[in-house]
Write a protein that holds these residues in place. Structure first.
Motif, PDB file in Angstrom:
ATOM      1  N   GLN A 193       0.838  -1.182   0.000  1.00 19.23           N
ATOM      2  CA  GLN A 193       0.000   0.000   0.000  1.00 19.23           C
ATOM      3  C   GLN A 193       0.878   1.238   0.000  1.00 19.23           C
ATOM      4  OE1 GLN A 193      -3.080  -1.706   3.246  1.00 19.23           O
ATOM      5  NE2 GLN A 193      -3.683   0.286   2.402  1.00 19.23           N
ATOM      6  N   SER A 204      -5.258  10.054  -3.556  1.00 18.33           N
ATOM      7  CA  SER A 204      -5.613   8.657  -3.827  1.00 18.33           C
ATOM      8  C   SER A 204      -4.703   7.724  -3.049  1.00 18.33           C
ATOM      9  CB  SER A 204      -5.491   8.354  -5.322  1.00 18.33           C
ATOM     10  OG  SER A 204      -6.417   9.100  -6.074  1.00 18.33           O
ATOM     11  N   LYS A 239      -3.264   3.805  -2.947  1.00 19.94           N
ATOM     12  CA  LYS A 239      -3.033   2.731  -3.914  1.00 19.94           C
ATOM     13  C   LYS A 239      -2.749   1.425  -3.188  1.00 19.94           C
ATOM     14  CE  LYS A 239       0.130   1.296  -7.605  1.00 19.94           C
ATOM     15  NZ  LYS A 239       1.348   1.658  -8.371  1.00 19.94           N
ATOM     16  N   GLU A 289      -1.664  -2.709  -4.204  1.00 18.32           N
ATOM     17  CA  GLU A 289      -1.266  -3.665  -5.238  1.00 18.32           C
ATOM     18  C   GLU A 289      -1.031  -5.023  -4.597  1.00 18.32           C
ATOM     19  OE1 GLU A 289       2.080  -2.410  -7.541  1.00 18.32           O
ATOM     20  OE2 GLU A 289       2.041  -4.168  -8.846  1.00 18.32           O
ATOM     21  N   HIS A 322      -4.697  -4.307  -8.882  1.00 18.34           N
ATOM     22  CA  HIS A 322      -4.619  -2.946  -8.363  1.00 18.34           C
ATOM     23  C   HIS A 322      -5.966  -2.461  -7.858  1.00 18.34           C
ATOM     24  CE1 HIS A 322      -1.061  -3.167 -10.974  1.00 18.34           C
ATOM     25  NE2 HIS A 322      -0.522  -2.313 -10.128  1.00 18.34           N
ATOM     26  N   PHE A 338      -7.607   1.193  -6.000  1.00 12.51           N
ATOM     27  CA  PHE A 338      -7.395   2.566  -5.569  1.00 12.51           C
ATOM     28  C   PHE A 338      -8.567   3.027  -4.706  1.00 12.51           C
ATOM     29  CE2 PHE A 338      -3.751   3.684  -8.168  1.00 12.51           C
ATOM     30  CZ  PHE A 338      -3.827   2.776  -9.219  1.00 12.51           C
TER      31      PHE A 338
END
Lengths: 116, 113
Positions: free
Chosen positions: A6, A20, A22, A24, A73, A75
């Protein structure tokens, strides 16, 4: 290392900012989640994406907007947040089937968000 | 969703076994019993899960009552690094929360040297 990353780990933003978060996952999973953990409260589910489709929105205010462009991914877009939105935001992933509940979730380290 | 009940806190001495109880009297036949833990300043991590039979892994053991209305997470030798909040969670294919985990307050485990 859980295989879920993160960024950023820490974020301070004003109420008028747009930012934002993120997430993954490097595990090949098909489901991803956003959870919120406020101080001294249990983790609360915010959103679930299964096979890239949003399957749950747990009555989250529209100032939080999730996006899942692919299965790796996730967001969380933030805009016009309030100070009470300050919390630890956690992302998780899992490999799910539609008939069983025995798969573990892998969590990222979280983003510590402070809204001024 | 079926609910779980755990003590708010427990304390253990280092290198001693710890038994963390969980009651889930309304569990359905298809609900799995999951345990997660959250160390300070970290995300939750999976510990163990089971359906009917007792389970062992490198982290812990899970003892499930015959009627499945309760379970116990067993840490065989507590270390200071085991100090965390432990969550007992039911998860099944027909859960109202879909695939997500329904975290409660958990049990805060304190391990003293």
């Amino acid at each position: 290392e859980t295989g879920v990353t993160q960024t950023p780990r820490h974020l301070v933003m004003g109420m008028t900012n747009k930012k934002s978060l993120k997430c993954e996952q490097h595990l090949g999973h098909n489901a991803m989640y956003w959870y919120k953990q406020s101080a001294k409260k249990p983790l609360e589910l915010m959103f679930v994406y299964n096979f890239k489709e949003q399957t749950e929105n747990n009555s989250v205010p529209s100032r939080f907007s999730p996006e899942c462009p692919n299965s790796s991914h996730l967001f969380l877009h933030l805009h016009t947040l309030q100070p009470e939105d300050s919390a630890l935001y956690l992302c998780a992933s899992s490999q799910e089937s539609r008939t069983r509940g025995d798969n573990e979730q892998f969590f990222g380290p979280g983003t510590r968000l402070t809204v001024l | 969703d079926a609910k779980t009940t755990q003590p708010n806190s427990m304390e253990s001495n280092e290198e001693e076994p710890v038994h963390l109880p969980c009651n889930h009297s309304t569990i359905s036949g298809t609900d799995y019993i999951h345990w997660y833990r959250q160390l300070p300043s970290q995300g939750p991590e999976y510990v163990i899960h089971g359906l009917t039979s007792n389970v062992n892994n490198r982290m812990a053991s899970l003892a499930i009552a015959e009627d499945r209305k309760s379970s116990t997470l067993i840490l065989h030798r507590a270390t200071l690094r085991d100090a965390a909040v432990y969550y007992c969670i039911l998860r099944g294919p027909n859960s109202n929360s879909g695939y997500a985990l329904n975290f409660g307050k958990g049990t805060s485990l304190l391990v003293t040297p």
